[in-house]
Design an enzyme around this catalytic site. Structure first.
Site, PDB file in Angstrom:
ATOM      1  CG  ASN A 128       4.803   3.061  -3.263  1.00 57.98           C
ATOM      2  OD1 ASN A 128       5.392   2.962  -4.086  1.00 57.98           O
ATOM      3  ND2 ASN A 128       5.038   2.706  -2.016  1.00 57.98           N
ATOM      4  CE  LYS A 144       4.995  -1.134  -1.271  1.00 56.55           C
ATOM      5  NZ  LYS A 144       5.142  -1.661  -0.226  1.00 56.55           N
ATOM      6  CG  HIS A 171       7.120   3.854   1.787  1.00 57.11           C
ATOM      7  ND1 HIS A 171       7.613   2.400   2.185  1.00 57.11           N
ATOM      8  CD2 HIS A 171       5.905   3.662   1.232  1.00 57.11           C
ATOM      9  CE1 HIS A 171       6.601   1.827   1.958  1.00 57.11           C
ATOM     10  NE2 HIS A 171       5.420   2.309   1.451  1.00 57.11           N
ATOM     11  CD  GLU A 208       8.353  -1.006   1.037  1.00 62.23           C
ATOM     12  OE1 GLU A 208       8.533  -0.318  -0.078  1.00 62.23           O
ATOM     13  OE2 GLU A 208       7.256  -1.554   1.435  1.00 62.23           O
ATOM     14  CD  GLU A 234       2.114   3.890   3.707  1.00 60.82           C
ATOM     15  OE1 GLU A 234       1.421   3.406   2.704  1.00 60.82           O
ATOM     16  OE2 GLU A 234       3.066   3.803   3.331  1.00 60.82           O
ATOM     17  N   GLY A 255       2.117  -4.570   3.115  1.00 55.96           N
ATOM     18  CA  GLY A 255       2.622  -5.807   2.378  1.00 55.96           C
ATOM     19  C   GLY A 255       2.116  -7.082   3.089  1.00 55.96           C
ATOM     20  CB  SER A 308      -2.961  -4.965   4.028  1.00 56.55           C
ATOM     21  OG  SER A 308      -1.583  -5.497   4.139  1.00 56.55           O
TER      22      SER A 308
END
Ligand code: PEP
Length: 257
Positions: free
Chosen positions: A9, A11, A96, A98, A168, A174, A214
């Protein structure tokens, strides 16, 4: 037998040139006749065509990071399923963290996107995962259950034949903090049981559940080596071939073990 899927991904990163360079390196590493591991990259919308062209003929597939649920019309800024298919996408990431936590997407919106994507022939990677406060409060499983129930409302077994779930944990995305292999396996096992209860065990045996948060070359093999972990959704480390390729190689090693 579930085939490993390693997905990158990107992003809101790369530009046309750096994306092409990255895609070209991955295409060389993943020829069309590649073994037991599926490789996917999800670039930003503007580069989908370029990257699709770059990986054409290789074993690398292309996906989008999101999609809108309407087919066309006055939805400024949005992108439809058919458009993604038109520029070479096989997959789409939906839900996701985010999108959920920065853009405020609800399970209802996510479900509408899942339905539209499946109806239009895209394979869906549905992301679920708990916040740190959920985990610390002992609510991980109930949060996952709610996201699965909401995201997959009205999705039949037939609809879900290409469905991929990505677990996730938000606190691991991240941050450099990775779920331990035990934490990942426990959540994945819970998700697979949820799928078996909602559908049936044949179906749940076939659904791939990726871990994301991560993932790096030094933890990839242990994480993907867990019984219910079928690959990885990789953010930061997918932007550098010297980090992403070793993660793909870890899956290849596990696939042939
Ligand atoms: C992600 O964006 O889905 C992700 C897992 O990011 P990272 O690998 O950087 O934690």
């Amino acid at each position: 037998m579930r085939r490993f899927l390693v997905a990158g991904n990107w992003k809101m990163n790369t530009n046309r040139a750096s994306g092409q360079e990255l895609a070209a390196a991955l295409a060389v590493d993943s020829p069309a006749a590649e073994d037991g591991v599926e490789v996917l990259v999800c670039p930003p919308y503007p580069y989908l065509t370029t990257i699709s062209d770059k990986v054409a003929g290789s074993g690398v597939q292309v996906g989008a990071q999101d999609v809108y649920f309407e087919a066309s019309g006055a939805f400024t800024g949005e992108v439809a399923v058919d458009m993604l298919r038109d520029v070479g996408c096989d997959y789409v990431i939906i839900g996701h963290s985010e999108r959920r936590h920065v853009m405020g997407e609800t399970d209802e919106t996510i479900n509408r996107k899942v339905k539209a994507a499946i109806a239009g022939g895209l394979k869906v990677i549905l992301c679920v995962g708990e916040l740190l406060s959920d985990r610390e409060g002992g609510h991980t499983e109930s949060v996952l259950d709610a996201q699965m129930t909401g995201g997959l409302a009205d999705i039949s077994e037939q609809d879900g034949k290409d469905l991929v779930i990505a677990y996730e944990p938000v606190w691991a995305i991240g941050t450099g903090v990775t779920a331990s292999p035990e934490q990942a396996e426990s959540a994945h096992e819970h998700l697979r049981n949820w799928i078996a209860n909602r559908y049936n065990s044949t179906f749940s045996d076939n659904v791939r559940i990726l871990y994301g948060g991560s993932v790096k070359p030094d933890n990839a093999e242990t994480l993907m080596g867990q019984t219910n972990v079928d690959g990885a959704l990789v953010g930061g480390a997918s932007l550098k071939p010297d980090l992403f390729v070793p993660i793909i190689d870890a899956a290849r090693k596990l696939a042939t073990a």
